[in-house]
Write a protein that holds these residues in place. Structure first.
Motif, mmCIF file in Angstrom:
data_model
loop_
_atom_site.group_PDB
_atom_site.id
_atom_site.type_symbol
_atom_site.label_atom_id
_atom_site.label_comp_id
_atom_site.label_asym_id
_atom_site.label_seq_id
_atom_site.Cartn_x
_atom_site.Cartn_y
_atom_site.Cartn_z
ATOM 1 N N HIS A 226 16.471 -25.320 -19.063
ATOM 2 C CA HIS A 226 17.460 -24.275 -19.288
ATOM 3 C C HIS A 226 17.115 -23.414 -20.508
ATOM 4 O O HIS A 226 17.374 -22.211 -20.505
ATOM 5 C CB HIS A 226 18.845 -24.910 -19.437
ATOM 6 C CG HIS A 226 19.328 -25.547 -18.178
ATOM 7 N ND1 HIS A 226 20.374 -26.442 -18.137
ATOM 8 C CD2 HIS A 226 18.895 -25.424 -16.889
ATOM 9 C CE1 HIS A 226 20.566 -26.832 -16.878
ATOM 10 N NE2 HIS A 226 19.680 -26.235 -16.113
ATOM 11 N N LEU B 264 14.704 -20.898 -19.527
ATOM 12 C CA LEU B 264 15.340 -19.827 -18.752
ATOM 13 C C LEU B 264 16.050 -18.817 -19.658
ATOM 14 O O LEU B 264 16.594 -17.827 -19.177
ATOM 15 C CB LEU B 264 16.346 -20.420 -17.758
ATOM 16 C CG LEU B 264 15.759 -21.126 -16.531
ATOM 17 C CD1 LEU B 264 16.858 -21.814 -15.730
ATOM 18 C CD2 LEU B 264 15.011 -20.135 -15.653
ATOM 19 N N LYS C 12 28.123 -9.594 -20.744
ATOM 20 C CA LYS C 12 28.029 -9.544 -19.287
ATOM 21 C C LYS C 12 28.543 -10.854 -18.709
ATOM 22 O O LYS C 12 28.403 -11.920 -19.306
ATOM 23 C CB LYS C 12 26.573 -9.332 -18.868
ATOM 24 C CG LYS C 12 25.924 -8.061 -19.416
ATOM 25 C CD LYS C 12 26.524 -6.816 -18.793
ATOM 26 C CE LYS C 12 25.765 -5.571 -19.245
ATOM 27 N NZ LYS C 12 26.348 -4.333 -18.671
ATOM 28 N N ASP D 253 27.976 -11.636 -15.195
ATOM 29 C CA ASP D 253 27.046 -12.094 -14.169
ATOM 30 C C ASP D 253 25.873 -12.807 -14.846
ATOM 31 O O ASP D 253 25.294 -12.273 -15.799
ATOM 32 C CB ASP D 253 26.525 -10.909 -13.358
ATOM 33 C CG ASP D 253 25.525 -11.350 -12.300
ATOM 34 O OD1 ASP D 253 25.952 -11.858 -11.256
ATOM 35 O OD2 ASP D 253 24.307 -11.190 -12.550
ATOM 36 N N PRO D 254 25.480 -14.009 -14.393
ATOM 37 C CA PRO D 254 24.418 -14.763 -15.064
ATOM 38 C C PRO D 254 23.108 -13.993 -15.203
ATOM 39 O O PRO D 254 22.456 -14.043 -16.252
ATOM 40 C CB PRO D 254 24.244 -15.992 -14.161
ATOM 41 C CG PRO D 254 25.576 -16.172 -13.511
ATOM 42 C CD PRO D 254 26.099 -14.784 -13.306
ATOM 43 N N ARG D 255 22.716 -13.270 -14.167
ATOM 44 C CA ARG D 255 21.447 -12.526 -14.237
ATOM 45 C C ARG D 255 21.543 -11.395 -15.261
ATOM 46 O O ARG D 255 20.638 -11.203 -16.074
ATOM 47 C CB ARG D 255 21.102 -11.959 -12.859
ATOM 48 C CG ARG D 255 19.754 -11.263 -12.813
ATOM 49 C CD ARG D 255 19.436 -10.771 -11.407
ATOM 50 N NE ARG D 255 19.400 -11.871 -10.449
ATOM 51 C CZ ARG D 255 19.196 -11.707 -9.158
ATOM 52 N NH1 ARG D 255 19.032 -10.491 -8.650
ATOM 53 N NH2 ARG D 255 19.163 -12.761 -8.336
ATOM 54 N N ASP D 256 22.654 -10.649 -15.245
ATOM 55 C CA ASP D 256 22.855 -9.580 -16.219
ATOM 56 C C ASP D 256 22.951 -10.147 -17.633
ATOM 57 O O ASP D 256 22.455 -9.552 -18.593
ATOM 58 C CB ASP D 256 24.127 -8.790 -15.904
ATOM 59 C CG ASP D 256 24.016 -8.002 -14.607
ATOM 60 O OD1 ASP D 256 22.880 -7.761 -14.165
ATOM 61 O OD2 ASP D 256 25.073 -7.644 -14.049
ATOM 62 N N ARG E 184 21.534 -12.858 -18.823
ATOM 63 C CA ARG E 184 20.200 -13.230 -19.326
ATOM 64 C C ARG E 184 19.462 -12.017 -19.874
ATOM 65 O O ARG E 184 18.829 -12.070 -20.925
ATOM 66 C CB ARG E 184 19.387 -13.895 -18.205
ATOM 67 C CG ARG E 184 19.695 -15.358 -18.002
ATOM 68 C CD ARG E 184 18.615 -16.037 -17.172
ATOM 69 N NE ARG E 184 18.586 -15.553 -15.807
ATOM 70 C CZ ARG E 184 19.325 -16.050 -14.817
ATOM 71 N NH1 ARG E 184 20.167 -17.051 -15.056
ATOM 72 N NH2 ARG E 184 19.229 -15.570 -13.603
ATOM 73 N N GLU E 185 19.543 -10.906 -19.140
ATOM 74 C CA GLU E 185 18.874 -9.679 -19.589
ATOM 75 C C GLU E 185 19.498 -9.169 -20.883
ATOM 76 O O GLU E 185 18.804 -8.736 -21.798
ATOM 77 C CB GLU E 185 18.984 -8.616 -18.488
ATOM 78 C CG GLU E 185 18.180 -7.353 -18.765
ATOM 79 C CD GLU E 185 16.678 -7.592 -18.757
ATOM 80 O OE1 GLU E 185 15.975 -6.863 -19.463
ATOM 81 O OE2 GLU E 185 16.227 -8.511 -18.056
ATOM 82 N N LYS F 201 18.543 -11.379 -23.845
ATOM 83 C CA LYS F 201 17.145 -11.131 -24.205
ATOM 84 C C LYS F 201 17.050 -9.880 -25.079
ATOM 85 O O LYS F 201 16.323 -9.854 -26.088
ATOM 86 C CB LYS F 201 16.305 -10.957 -22.938
ATOM 87 C CG LYS F 201 14.828 -10.735 -23.200
ATOM 88 C CD LYS F 201 14.069 -10.583 -21.877
ATOM 89 C CE LYS F 201 12.589 -10.307 -22.135
ATOM 90 N NZ LYS F 201 11.836 -10.126 -20.858
#
Length: 514
Positions: free
Chosen positions: A60, A63, A161, A163-166, A168-169, A172
Motif C-alpha cells: 500500500h 501505491l 478528492k 475518488d481513490p484514483r483522483d 492518489r493523483e 502525489k
C-alpha cells in the motif's frame, strides 16, 4: 480519551506522539527491513500493523499511501482494506491524529488533524481566517493570522478528492510541492511554514502574504515611477530565482506563468510560487524527461506541447513568455496588447504563434523608451526553440587560439559570501561554450552539476575536459551590465588553466563566449 480499544491493548491512553510513532516504526523496520526507506509513511506503517494489516504495508505504501493521507475514510481505503479491517481502523486511527495545529517555524512540520481541530470557517483552531487572497483549480488561498503570535500567513487550502484514483493523483501533486518547498530557501521564492491534512482539506502555510499575482499587477499597472521601478526590477529577481532553482537545488518548476508569480508591493518583492508540478532532479543529475502533464498551454515550451523530451530550458521558454508581457507593459502598452496581437496572428499559445511573438517584439522596438530594448533581447534568446537535449552538450572538441581572444578584467559573484571578486576573462568569438577553472569555481562557492556526456575544448596544445557545469554571474570591468551563464568546469589544475590564458600567478580566469 477513554481507554476502550477492544483488542488493541498496545495503544496508550492518549494520542500517540511523534516520538512514540518513530519508536514503533523502528521496531517494525526490524521485522520488515524494506520499510526503512519509507520514512514518509511511518504513521501509515504503524497504523496498518495495529489493525492487523502488517503484511500489506509495503504494497500500500508503494501505491502512494503515505502519512499525508491521514485521516482516511472508507472510500479512500476501498480496495486496500476489508470491511472488518476498516472497522478496526476507525477505532485506532484517532490515536494517530492531532487535535490541535501548532505552527513551528522554521521546522515546517506536517500535522494530521482530526475533525475537532478544525473550526467552522474550515481552518485549524488557533488560526484566524482574515480574507480570501485568490482561487484556482487547486483550491483557495486565504490570508490567516496565528492567534498566538499574531503573525500573518498565506494558507493554500485544497479540497480533498474522494475518488481513490483522483486522491492518489492529488496526493502525489501535494507531496511533490511539499518536498520542493522544504528544500528551497530564496528571497524570490515563497517560504514554506507548515502543512496539515484533515478529513476534508489539505493545508499548506506559507510566507509572506503577497498583494496580488503578476497577472493582476500587469493588468492594474500604473505608469508611475513606483510601479515602473518595481516592474523593471522583477526581470533580474525572477531570473535569479530560476537560476537558483536550476543550479543550486536542481529543481525544474514546470509551470511558470504570471498567475504563479506573486507580487509583494510593500516589500517591493516578487516571488515564484506553486511548485506542485516541479521536478526534483538532484539525485539523477539529469533534467530531461519525456511524459509530464501539461498545466499551462499558453506559456508552455514547444517541446512540452508536442510531448517531446523537455528539460530546464522549458522553464526558460516559459519565463521568456512572461518577460515579453512584462516588457510590453513596461514600455507603455497594456497587457491586452500582447494577447490581442497573438490572437490576431492565429493563436494565444506562444509555442504555436512565432509570428505573433515577432510582431509584438517589432512593435515594441519601434517606440524608444527610457528602459531601452535590453529586455526584448533577453526575450528573443529565451524564446529560441532548443533543438536536442540540454543535458547533451556534445562531445566534439573545439580548438581555440589564444590569439583570437580578447583579454578583459571582470568580477564574479560569490552567492554564498555575497561578494564580488576579480578575475581575468578571455573572450573567444568563435566559441560556443563557456569554461571556468575548477579552482575559480570552488573559490567563488559555485555549486556544480553533472551534465552527462563529457565536453572537450582545446586551447593551443592543451585540451580541457568536463562533465560538470556551474552557473556564473559576472560583470565586465567598466560595465554595469550583469551577465549570467552556464560554464563548464575545467578538469585541470588552476595553474594550468592560468597558463593557458596567460594569466599571472594567483589570478582567477575564465574563457567565455561572445
Amino acid at each position: 480519551m477513554a481507554q476502550s480499544y477492544g483488542s488493541f491493548s498496545n495503544l496508550p491512553a492518549t494520542r500517540l506522539t511523534q516520538a512514540q510513532i518513530s519508536e514503533r516504526f523502528r521496531e517494525l523496520v526490524a521485522q520488515l527491513p524494506d520499510l526503512e526507506k519509507h520514512t514518509q509513511a511511518q504513521r501509515v506503517a504503524v497504523l496498518w500493523k495495529e489493525i492487523g494489516c502488517q503484511e500489506d504495508v509495503l504494497k500500500h505504501i508503494n501505491l502512494g499511501m503515505h502519512d499525508i493521507w491521514l485521516p482516511v475514510n472508507e472510500r479512500l481505503t476501498r480496495g486496500m482494506l476489508s470491511p472488518s479491517a476498516f472497522l478496526r481502523l476507525k477505532t485506532v486511527q484517532p490515536f494517530f491524529l492531532s487535535d490541535s495545529f501548532t505552527i513551528k517555524e522554521p521546522s515546517g512540520e506536517h500535522a494530521n488533524l482530526c475533525r475537532a481541530a478544525i473550526d467552522w470557517k474550515q481552518v485549524p483552531r488557533g488560526v484566524e481566517a482574515m480574507r480570501t487572497l485568490g482561487k484556482g483549480g487547486a483550491g483557495v488561498v486565504l490570508e490567516v493570522k496565528c492567534e498566538r503570535s499574531q503573525q500573518v500567513y498565506a494558507l493554500k487550502r485544497i479540497a480533498r478528492k474522494t475518488d481513490p484514483r483522483d486522491a492518489r493523483e492529488q496526493m502525489k501533486y501535494v507531496s511533490g510541492e511539499l518536498a520542493v518547498l522544504r528544500r528551497i530557501s530564496h528571497c524570490h521564492c515563497i517560504r514554506f511554514v507548515g502543512s496539515y491534512t484533515e478529513p476534508n482539506h489539505i493545508g499548506i502555510l506559507m510566507h509572506p502574504v503577497a498583494d496580488c499575482n503578476l497577472k493582476q499587477f500587469l493588468e492594474e499597472f500604473q505608469a508611475s515611477p513606483r510601479d515602473e521601478s518595481l516592474l523593471a526590477g522583477f526581470f533580474g529577481c525572477l531570473a535569479t530565482a530560476l537560476m537558483h532553482l536550476h543550479f543550486r537545488w536542481r529543481i525544474r518548476h514546470k509551470d511558470i506563468k504570471p498567475q504563479n508569480i506573486l507580487v509583494d508591493r510593500a516589500r517591493g518583492n516578487v516571488l515564484l510560487t506553486d511548485f506542485g508540478m516541479a521536478l526534483d532532479w538532484s539525485e539523477t543529475g539529469n533534467t530531461t524527461t519525456n511524459e509530464e502533464k501539461l498545466r499551462s498551454p499558453i506559456y508552455c515550451a514547444p517541446e512540452v506541447a508536442r510531448n517531446k523530451k523537455r528539460n530546464s530550458m522549458s522553464d526558460i521558454w516559459s519565463l521568456g513568455c512572461v518577460f515579453l508581457e512584462m516588457a510590453a507593459v513596461l514600455m507603455g502598452r497594456p497587457l491586452g496588447f500582447v494577447q490581442e496581437t497573438m490572437e490576431s496572428c492565429g493563436s494565444r499559445l506562444y509555442h504555436d504563434c512565432e509570428m505573433g511573438i515577432q510582431i509584438v517584439i517589432h512593435e515594441l522596438l519601434v517606440k524608444e523608451t527610457r528602459w531601452g530594448i535590453e529586455p526584448l533581447r533577453w526575450v528573443q534568446k529565451m524564446l529560441e526553440e532548443v533543438q536536442g537535449d540540454e543535458d547533451d552538450f556534445g562531445s566534439s572538441t573545439m580548438k581555440l587560439s589564444e590569439g583570437s581572444a580578447e583579454r578583459l578584467g571582470a568580477k564574479v559573484y560569490d552567492p554564498l559570501a555575497r561578494v564580488w571578486g576579480d578575475v581575468q576573462l578571455l573572450q573567444f568569438p568563435a566559441s560556443r561554450s563557456n569554461w571556468i577553472a575548477a579552482g575559480t569555481a570552488a573559490k567563488f562557492n559555485l555549486d556544480s552539476r553533472n551534465v552527462g556526456e563529457t565536453k572537450t575544448a582545446a586551447f593551443g596544445s592543451h585540451q580541457l575536459e568536463s562533465n560538470r557545469s556551474v552557473m556564473v554571474t559576472w560583470q565586465t570591468v567598466g560595465e554595469t551590465n550583469t551577465q549570467c551563464a552556464e560554464f563548464f568546469v575545467a578538469q585541470v589544475e588552476t595553474s594550468v588553466f592560468q597558463l593557458l590564458l596567460g594569466a599571472s600567478s594567483g589570478s582567477l580566469s575564465m574563457a567565455v563566449t561572445i
